[in-house]
Design a protein around this motif. Structure first.
Motif, short mmCIF file in Angstrom:
data_model
loop_
_atom_site.label_atom_id
_atom_site.label_comp_id
_atom_site.label_asym_id
_atom_site.label_seq_id
_atom_site.Cartn_x
_atom_site.Cartn_y
_atom_site.Cartn_z
N GLN A 75 14.25 7.33 -17.40
CA GLN A 75 14.83 7.93 -16.21
C GLN A 75 13.78 8.18 -15.27
OE1 GLN A 75 18.13 8.28 -15.54
NE2 GLN A 75 17.43 9.34 -13.59
N ASP A 76 12.52 8.34 -15.54
CA ASP A 76 11.33 8.71 -14.58
C ASP A 76 11.22 7.42 -13.89
OD1 ASP A 76 11.40 11.29 -15.54
OD2 ASP A 76 9.36 10.95 -17.09
N LYS A 77 11.08 6.47 -14.41
CA LYS A 77 10.78 5.05 -13.77
C LYS A 77 11.73 4.84 -12.73
CE LYS A 77 7.62 2.72 -16.64
NZ LYS A 77 6.93 1.20 -17.36
N ARG A 78 12.96 5.02 -13.28
CA ARG A 78 14.16 4.77 -12.54
C ARG A 78 14.13 5.55 -11.09
NH1 ARG A 78 20.70 3.62 -13.16
NH2 ARG A 78 21.17 3.63 -11.08
N GLU A 79 13.87 6.84 -11.22
CA GLU A 79 13.69 7.89 -10.20
C GLU A 79 12.47 7.39 -9.20
OE1 GLU A 79 13.68 11.81 -11.50
OE2 GLU A 79 15.68 11.60 -12.45
N LEU A 80 11.54 6.77 -9.78
CA LEU A 80 10.25 6.20 -9.06
C LEU A 80 10.64 5.23 -7.94
CD1 LEU A 80 7.51 7.41 -8.92
CD2 LEU A 80 6.89 5.54 -10.53
N LEU A 81 11.38 4.15 -8.95
CA LEU A 81 11.57 3.10 -8.05
C LEU A 81 13.01 3.27 -6.77
CD1 LEU A 81 11.48 -0.14 -7.85
CD2 LEU A 81 13.07 -0.32 -9.66
N GLU A 82 13.81 4.05 -7.31
CA GLU A 82 14.76 4.53 -6.32
C GLU A 82 14.01 5.02 -5.20
OE1 GLU A 82 18.74 5.33 -9.04
OE2 GLU A 82 17.46 6.97 -8.57
N GLY A 83 13.02 5.85 -5.34
CA GLY A 83 12.52 6.57 -4.27
C GLY A 83 11.61 5.43 -3.53
N ALA A 84 10.98 4.87 -4.23
CA ALA A 84 10.06 3.68 -3.68
C ALA A 84 10.98 2.71 -2.70
CB ALA A 84 9.27 2.64 -4.47
N ILE A 85 12.20 2.40 -3.09
CA ILE A 85 12.89 1.65 -2.36
C ILE A 85 13.52 2.27 -1.07
CG2 ILE A 85 15.30 0.48 -2.38
CD1 ILE A 85 14.70 -0.23 -5.29
N ALA A 86 14.07 3.57 -1.32
CA ALA A 86 14.54 4.37 -0.07
C ALA A 86 13.22 4.52 0.92
CB ALA A 86 14.79 5.82 -0.84
N ASP A 87 12.01 4.50 0.40
CA ASP A 87 10.91 4.89 1.31
C ASP A 87 10.47 3.40 2.20
OD1 ASP A 87 10.95 7.45 0.67
OD2 ASP A 87 9.22 7.62 -0.74
N GLY A 88 10.79 2.30 1.59
CA GLY A 88 10.45 1.23 2.06
C GLY A 88 9.10 0.86 2.71
N HIS A 89 8.85 0.71 4.05
CA HIS A 89 7.52 0.52 4.28
C HIS A 89 6.68 1.80 4.28
CE1 HIS A 89 9.55 -3.28 6.37
NE2 HIS A 89 8.25 -3.75 5.93
N SER A 90 7.25 2.73 4.41
CA SER A 90 6.38 4.04 4.28
C SER A 90 6.07 4.47 2.91
CB SER A 90 7.28 5.16 5.03
OG SER A 90 8.52 5.55 4.28
N SER A 91 6.53 3.77 1.72
CA SER A 91 6.25 4.01 0.43
C SER A 91 5.00 4.03 0.26
CB SER A 91 6.90 2.97 -0.28
OG SER A 91 6.71 3.35 -1.79
N VAL A 96 5.79 -3.79 -1.80
CA VAL A 96 6.01 -5.06 -1.96
C VAL A 96 7.43 -5.48 -1.77
CG1 VAL A 96 6.47 -6.80 -3.76
CG2 VAL A 96 4.47 -5.37 -3.82
N LEU A 97 8.33 -4.50 -2.13
CA LEU A 97 9.83 -4.85 -1.88
C LEU A 97 10.37 -4.42 -0.52
CD1 LEU A 97 11.26 -3.20 -5.21
CD2 LEU A 97 10.80 -5.59 -5.00
N ALA A 98 9.54 -3.71 0.12
CA ALA A 98 10.05 -3.44 1.55
C ALA A 98 10.05 -4.93 2.60
CB ALA A 98 9.10 -2.60 2.31
N GLU A 99 9.24 -5.93 1.94
CA GLU A 99 9.38 -7.32 2.68
C GLU A 99 10.27 -8.25 2.09
OE1 GLU A 99 7.39 -7.90 5.28
OE2 GLU A 99 6.60 -5.67 5.72
#
Length: 233
Positions: A196-212, A219-222
């Motif tokens: 669950q911790d990694k899931r929440e971390l990745l969800e947050g990173a995706i939501a933040d996009g370029h500002s992550s 990486v995924l922002a592009e």
């Protein structure tokens, strides 16, 4: 906006079966279309899926497998991703190509050598399969002084050397990694992770996009194509 589809499983074993099936389909489709397949696979937890994939009846002799990243250690060292990949897939008949040749005094030169090796391969890869660390790194794109070199490398550049900072305690060595451009050039991008911790971390990173602030978010922002994320508790 990042287009990501989450695939959820009740167990790691169920996830492994599904991912092995998906990767097998990618390989078969590539061989049907181009008579060859090139895939990049991670180390770490993903290695538990390799035996299920290797057991499939696939045209392995037409498959080349590279690590998404590796530590600057000899290829017979237990910390070598290439060693684990070779153990799983060489018996099946695949070609496994290491991206490092051993320990190196200058990790940036090791990155140059890895890039030169990869330039000899038909590009782009049919698949880049990623994992993610608890600190948000992916492949060996870590926070630290070499983060921008890995993120901003030109499209023609396929690998760079990196020195993580802080250095992971379980493997305190420099690395070589695919660049962001090399990762995003893949025909398919697939991510596996558990917990669950990694899931929440990745969800947050995706939501933040370029500002992550996390490497995987940057990486995924592009990314241009949809990505598949396979997750189990």
């Amino acid at each position: 906006m990042i287009e990501a589809e989450w695939w959820e499983y009740d167990s790691v074993d169920e996830l492994a079966d599904a991912v092995a099936g998906d990767v097998g389909f990618i390989i078969e489709s590539a061989v049907d279309a181009r008579n060859a397949s090139l895939i990049a696979v991670p180390g770490g937890d993903a290695a538990a899926i390799f035996p299920k994939l290797a057991k499939q009846k696939l045209p392995w002799k037409r498959v080349t497998i590279i690590p998404t990243d590796d530590r600057l250690v000899p290829v017979d060292n237990d910390q070598s991703n290439a060693k684990g990949i070779a153990k799983a897939f060489l018996p099946a008949g695949a070609r496994v190509m290491p991206i490092v040749s051993g320990a190196a005094e200058d990790y940036r030169l090791a990155g140059n050598a890895a890039d030169a090796r990869l330039q000899d391969l038909p590009w782009p890869p049919d698949l880049v399969w990623l994992g993610m660390g608890e600190d948000g790194h992916t492949a060996s794109i870590f926070s630290g002084p070499d983060l921008q070199a890995a993120l901003d490398a030109p499209k023609a550049r396929r690998a760079v050397g990196v020195m993580p900072d802080p250095m992971p305690e379980d493997a305190a060595v420099a690395r070589v990694t695919l660049t962001r451009a090399a990762i995003l050039s893949a025909r398919t991008i697939l991510i596996t992770l558990t917990g669950q911790d990694k899931r929440e971390l990745l969800e947050g990173a995706i939501a933040d996009g370029h500002s992550s602030k996390l490497p995987i978010g940057r990486v995924l922002a592009e990314v241009d194509q949809p990505i598949d994320i396979h997750w189990a508790p």
